[in-house]
Design a protein around this motif. Structure first.
Motif, PDB file in Angstrom:
ATOM      1  N   MET A 102      19.555  31.224  40.316  1.00  0.00           N
ATOM      2  CA  MET A 102      20.889  31.745  40.066  1.00  0.00           C
ATOM      3  C   MET A 102      20.763  33.143  39.453  1.00  0.00           C
ATOM      4  O   MET A 102      20.127  33.309  38.413  1.00  0.00           O
ATOM      5  CB  MET A 102      21.657  30.816  39.127  1.00  0.00           C
ATOM      6  CG  MET A 102      23.124  31.204  38.948  1.00  0.00           C
ATOM      7  SD  MET A 102      24.003  29.991  37.918  1.00  0.00           S
ATOM      8  CE  MET A 102      23.949  28.555  38.967  1.00  0.00           C
ATOM      9  N   THR A 103      21.357  34.139  40.092  1.00  0.00           N
ATOM     10  CA  THR A 103      21.217  35.524  39.668  1.00  0.00           C
ATOM     11  C   THR A 103      22.333  35.909  38.703  1.00  0.00           C
ATOM     12  O   THR A 103      23.511  35.661  38.970  1.00  0.00           O
ATOM     13  CB  THR A 103      21.234  36.460  40.881  1.00  0.00           C
ATOM     14  OG1 THR A 103      20.207  36.061  41.794  1.00  0.00           O
ATOM     15  CG2 THR A 103      21.012  37.897  40.455  1.00  0.00           C
ATOM     16  N   ALA A 104      21.961  36.522  37.594  1.00  0.00           N
ATOM     17  CA  ALA A 104      22.943  36.993  36.619  1.00  0.00           C
ATOM     18  C   ALA A 104      23.520  38.328  37.078  1.00  0.00           C
ATOM     19  O   ALA A 104      22.860  39.121  37.746  1.00  0.00           O
ATOM     20  CB  ALA A 104      22.302  37.137  35.251  1.00  0.00           C
ATOM     21  N   THR A 105      24.766  38.557  36.721  1.00  0.00           N
ATOM     22  CA  THR A 105      25.452  39.810  37.036  1.00  0.00           C
ATOM     23  C   THR A 105      25.905  40.449  35.741  1.00  0.00           C
ATOM     24  O   THR A 105      26.514  39.784  34.894  1.00  0.00           O
ATOM     25  CB  THR A 105      26.665  39.568  37.947  1.00  0.00           C
ATOM     26  OG1 THR A 105      26.228  38.952  39.153  1.00  0.00           O
ATOM     27  CG2 THR A 105      27.371  40.878  38.265  1.00  0.00           C
ATOM     28  N   VAL A 157      29.148  42.929  29.814  1.00  0.00           N
ATOM     29  CA  VAL A 157      29.446  41.515  30.018  1.00  0.00           C
ATOM     30  C   VAL A 157      28.501  40.979  31.084  1.00  0.00           C
ATOM     31  O   VAL A 157      28.451  41.513  32.201  1.00  0.00           O
ATOM     32  CB  VAL A 157      30.903  41.305  30.462  1.00  0.00           C
ATOM     33  CG1 VAL A 157      31.158  39.838  30.796  1.00  0.00           C
ATOM     34  CG2 VAL A 157      31.861  41.780  29.380  1.00  0.00           C
ATOM     35  N   THR A 158      27.744  39.929  30.748  1.00  0.00           N
ATOM     36  CA  THR A 158      26.816  39.318  31.695  1.00  0.00           C
ATOM     37  C   THR A 158      27.271  37.898  32.000  1.00  0.00           C
ATOM     38  O   THR A 158      27.561  37.116  31.098  1.00  0.00           O
ATOM     39  CB  THR A 158      25.389  39.282  31.123  1.00  0.00           C
ATOM     40  OG1 THR A 158      24.955  40.623  30.860  1.00  0.00           O
ATOM     41  CG2 THR A 158      24.430  38.638  32.111  1.00  0.00           C
ATOM     42  N   ALA A 205      34.441  43.827  34.049  1.00  0.00           N
ATOM     43  CA  ALA A 205      34.331  42.393  34.342  1.00  0.00           C
ATOM     44  C   ALA A 205      35.695  41.807  34.675  1.00  0.00           C
ATOM     45  O   ALA A 205      35.834  41.009  35.615  1.00  0.00           O
ATOM     46  CB  ALA A 205      33.718  41.667  33.148  1.00  0.00           C
ATOM     47  N   LEU A 206      36.705  42.208  33.921  1.00  0.00           N
ATOM     48  CA  LEU A 206      38.055  41.704  34.174  1.00  0.00           C
ATOM     49  C   LEU A 206      38.540  42.140  35.553  1.00  0.00           C
ATOM     50  O   LEU A 206      39.094  41.329  36.309  1.00  0.00           O
ATOM     51  CB  LEU A 206      39.003  42.213  33.092  1.00  0.00           C
ATOM     52  CG  LEU A 206      40.491  41.899  33.296  1.00  0.00           C
ATOM     53  CD1 LEU A 206      40.719  40.393  33.375  1.00  0.00           C
ATOM     54  CD2 LEU A 206      41.320  42.512  32.167  1.00  0.00           C
ATOM     55  N   ALA A 207      38.344  43.408  35.895  1.00  0.00           N
ATOM     56  CA  ALA A 207      38.781  43.899  37.196  1.00  0.00           C
ATOM     57  C   ALA A 207      38.067  43.166  38.323  1.00  0.00           C
ATOM     58  O   ALA A 207      38.671  42.820  39.347  1.00  0.00           O
ATOM     59  CB  ALA A 207      38.533  45.405  37.296  1.00  0.00           C
ATOM     60  N   ASP A 208      36.783  42.891  38.149  1.00  0.00           N
ATOM     61  CA  ASP A 208      36.029  42.174  39.170  1.00  0.00           C
ATOM     62  C   ASP A 208      36.543  40.746  39.309  1.00  0.00           C
ATOM     63  O   ASP A 208      36.639  40.220  40.426  1.00  0.00           O
ATOM     64  CB  ASP A 208      34.542  42.173  38.811  1.00  0.00           C
ATOM     65  CG  ASP A 208      33.678  41.586  39.916  1.00  0.00           C
ATOM     66  OD1 ASP A 208      33.623  42.191  41.003  1.00  0.00           O
ATOM     67  OD2 ASP A 208      33.070  40.516  39.697  1.00  0.00           O
ATOM     68  N   TYR A 209      36.883  40.113  38.199  1.00  0.00           N
ATOM     69  CA  TYR A 209      37.387  38.749  38.279  1.00  0.00           C
ATOM     70  C   TYR A 209      38.743  38.700  38.976  1.00  0.00           C
ATOM     71  O   TYR A 209      39.004  37.801  39.782  1.00  0.00           O
ATOM     72  CB  TYR A 209      37.501  38.123  36.897  1.00  0.00           C
ATOM     73  CG  TYR A 209      37.973  36.687  36.973  1.00  0.00           C
ATOM     74  CD1 TYR A 209      37.144  35.708  37.507  1.00  0.00           C
ATOM     75  CD2 TYR A 209      39.240  36.327  36.560  1.00  0.00           C
ATOM     76  CE1 TYR A 209      37.575  34.390  37.625  1.00  0.00           C
ATOM     77  CE2 TYR A 209      39.680  35.013  36.674  1.00  0.00           C
ATOM     78  CZ  TYR A 209      38.842  34.049  37.201  1.00  0.00           C
ATOM     79  OH  TYR A 209      39.277  32.748  37.329  1.00  0.00           O
ATOM     80  N   LEU A 210      39.613  39.659  38.676  1.00  0.00           N
ATOM     81  CA  LEU A 210      40.930  39.666  39.313  1.00  0.00           C
ATOM     82  C   LEU A 210      40.801  39.891  40.817  1.00  0.00           C
ATOM     83  O   LEU A 210      41.564  39.329  41.602  1.00  0.00           O
ATOM     84  CB  LEU A 210      41.816  40.737  38.678  1.00  0.00           C
ATOM     85  CG  LEU A 210      42.181  40.502  37.203  1.00  0.00           C
ATOM     86  CD1 LEU A 210      43.082  41.612  36.694  1.00  0.00           C
ATOM     87  CD2 LEU A 210      42.845  39.137  37.013  1.00  0.00           C
ATOM     88  N   LEU A 247      33.781  36.204  27.533  1.00  0.00           N
ATOM     89  CA  LEU A 247      34.824  36.623  28.469  1.00  0.00           C
ATOM     90  C   LEU A 247      34.769  35.893  29.812  1.00  0.00           C
ATOM     91  O   LEU A 247      35.819  35.413  30.280  1.00  0.00           O
ATOM     92  CB  LEU A 247      34.759  38.138  28.673  1.00  0.00           C
ATOM     93  CG  LEU A 247      35.825  38.721  29.598  1.00  0.00           C
ATOM     94  CD1 LEU A 247      37.223  38.424  29.082  1.00  0.00           C
ATOM     95  CD2 LEU A 247      35.631  40.230  29.759  1.00  0.00           C
ATOM     96  N   PRO A 248      33.616  35.782  30.498  1.00  0.00           N
ATOM     97  CA  PRO A 248      33.631  35.113  31.807  1.00  0.00           C
ATOM     98  C   PRO A 248      34.186  33.694  31.761  1.00  0.00           C
ATOM     99  O   PRO A 248      35.042  33.319  32.578  1.00  0.00           O
ATOM    100  CB  PRO A 248      32.155  35.137  32.223  1.00  0.00           C
ATOM    101  CG  PRO A 248      31.583  36.311  31.520  1.00  0.00           C
ATOM    102  CD  PRO A 248      32.277  36.334  30.187  1.00  0.00           C
ATOM    103  N   GLY A 249      33.713  32.899  30.808  1.00  0.00           N
ATOM    104  CA  GLY A 249      34.197  31.530  30.709  1.00  0.00           C
ATOM    105  C   GLY A 249      35.676  31.458  30.379  1.00  0.00           C
ATOM    106  O   GLY A 249      36.394  30.592  30.894  1.00  0.00           O
TER     107      GLY A 249
END
Length: 211
Positions: free
Chosen positions: A1-4, A171-172, A12-17, A139-141
């Motif tokens: 599993m590769t970390a980003t 943010v990773t 990170a927020l923009a990528d999630y949206l 943040l990711p979770g």
């Protein structure tokens, strides 16, 4: 599993949206304009509004019409209190909505900092879930949980507060973003069949339906 690794929390927020496919972002951001740049790089349209209350109304209407979460971004303090009427409207309409707000820096809490407010206490009565992010690794979770809660069960608004010191932190995340879709549990077919038989066999059945 590769970390980003994302260079900032806003990235990170923009990528999630973008992953969420939520469409346009509505709002009136605070002093930090970095999020607008990240959303532009993510090809996410932004609808800038005259005030926070109308931004929530627009995001709610979009969520109901599009059938997917509406997203609204605002500043802190009076920006949040001005948005509460719109949050209540989203709750009453059962509209899936993610409200993201700035928050006072962790090291300034309790000092009477400019526009400081206990925002979690103010917003909790109107949302399904509210959380404050003081550390970038949370943040990711938190984003994934917020989206899942917004669309599952009775849809409704959720609230995420990003403390100011987090905005510029890396943010990773350990894996890909999780897919977001409503989970609607279906009844057990054997139980349905047994219930139907008992109702059919009853001479004077009485059904109590609802809460």
């Amino acid at each position: 599993m590769t970390a980003t690794t994302h260079p900032t929390a806003w990235a990170a927020l923009a990528d999630y949206l973008r992953h969420l496919g939520s469409g346009p972002v509505f709002g009136l951001p605070g002093d930090d304009m970095a999020l607008l740049g990240e959303l532009e790089r993510a090809d996410t349209p932004v609808v800038l509004c005259r005030d926070q209350r109308n931004a929530l109304f627009m995001a709610t209407g979009y969520a109901l019409a599009a059938g997917r979460p509406g997203v609204c971004v605002i500043g802190k303090g009076p920006a949040l209190t001005n948005a509460l009427t719109g949050v209540l409207e989203a709750r009453s309409a059962a509209a899936p909505l993610i409200l993201i707000a700035d928050g006072t820096r962790l090291d300034r809490l309790g000092t009477g900092a400019f526009q400081e407010l206990d925002q979690l206490t103010a917003v909790r009565p109107y949302v399904k879930w509210a959380a404050r992010i003081d550390h970038a690794d949370r943040l990711p979770g938190a984003l994934e949980k917020a989206a899942a809660l917004a669309v599952n069960g009775t849809p409704g608004p959720v609230y995420l507060e990003l403390a100011e010191q987090v905005a510029d932190q890396q943010v990773t995340r350990s894996g890909p973003w999780r897919p977001v879709a409503p989970q609607r549990p279906s009844p057990d077919q054997d139980a349905l069949a047994a219930t139907a038989e008992r109702i059919a066999a009853a001479e004077r059945p009485l059904l109590l339906v609802g809460g």
